[in-house]
Write a protein that holds these residues in place. Structure first.
Motif, PDB file in Angstrom:
ATOM      1  N   LYS A  84       0.680  -1.011  -0.134  1.00  0.00           N
ATOM      2  CA  LYS A  84       0.026  -0.385   0.081  1.00  0.00           C
ATOM      3  C   LYS A  84       1.075   0.784  -0.106  1.00  0.00           C
ATOM      4  CE  LYS A  84      -4.255  -2.312   2.645  1.00  0.00           C
ATOM      5  NZ  LYS A  84      -4.852  -1.662   1.708  1.00  0.00           N
ATOM      6  N   GLU A  87       2.235   1.911  -3.312  1.00  0.00           N
ATOM      7  CA  GLU A  87       1.548   2.378  -4.373  1.00  0.00           C
ATOM      8  C   GLU A  87       0.820   3.905  -4.738  1.00  0.00           C
ATOM      9  OE1 GLU A  87      -1.993  -0.293  -3.420  1.00  0.00           O
ATOM     10  OE2 GLU A  87      -1.415  -1.781  -4.566  1.00  0.00           O
ATOM     11  N   SER A  91       1.843   6.496  -6.775  1.00  0.00           N
ATOM     12  CA  SER A  91       0.709   7.681  -7.237  1.00  0.00           C
ATOM     13  C   SER A  91       1.311   8.769  -6.908  1.00  0.00           C
ATOM     14  CB  SER A  91      -0.338   7.598  -6.278  1.00  0.00           C
ATOM     15  OG  SER A  91      -0.119   7.920  -5.033  1.00  0.00           O
TER      16      SER A  91
END
Length: 163
Positions: A84, A87, A91
């Motif tokens: 997570k 990610e 992003s």
């Protein structure tokens, strides 16, 4: 020519050793008579890496992203939290260059588990295992780690964003 946007982050974590828990380090279940106490699986290696990535990408810290006491993170594998975090980093347009980690523990001896830790972490981050370095060090009988009361981990992560 524009300079590359390189960022460095540092991370640290420590947890006490307690009876009745599995010892998870770098995503590997390490045979030992005690495990690390914590809200998640208490994997200090992954926690230090998460904080290093958070620092490099200005994401806050793991306690902000994954607060202890939040039921959704109770007992969770820290590898899920690492994915997570990665990610979130991606992003924001960042790519991971490398991670360097040191585990501080008097016992158990960890060198035999390090290749598996590197493989699991690199697989979780979808990067080459040569970009992950993990070292194990003793505390020479000094402090909580040296007395076998806990385990600590330090990490440094280098990331970059293409101009």
């Amino acid at each position: 020519m524009e300079k590359p946007n390189l960022r460095v982050g540092m991370g640290y974590d420590s947890h006490p050793l307690v009876a009745g828990r599995k010892l998870i380090l770098g995503g590997v279940s390490v045979p030992h008579d005690k495990g690390l106490s914590g809200w998640s699986d208490a994997d200090v290696v992954i926690h230090a890496i998460i904080d290093a990535l958070c620092g490099a990408a200005d994401l806050g810290d793991k306690g902000i992203l994954f607060p202890p006491g939040d039921a959704q993170f109770e007992g969770i594998s820290s590898l899920i939290l690492l994915v997570k975090t990665h990610e979130l980093l991606k992003s924001k347009g960042f790519e991971l260059i490398n991670i360097d980690n040191t585990i501080i523990a008097e016992r158990p001896r960890l060198s035999v588990y390090i290749p598996e830790m590197c493989a699991i972490i690199s697989h979780s981050l979808n990067i080459d295992s040569t970009l992950i370095t993990i070292k194990a060090s003793s505390a020479n009988n000094l402090g909580f780690a040296g007395r076998g009361e806990g385990i600590a981990s330090h990490s440094v992560a280098l990331i970059w964003k293409s101009p």
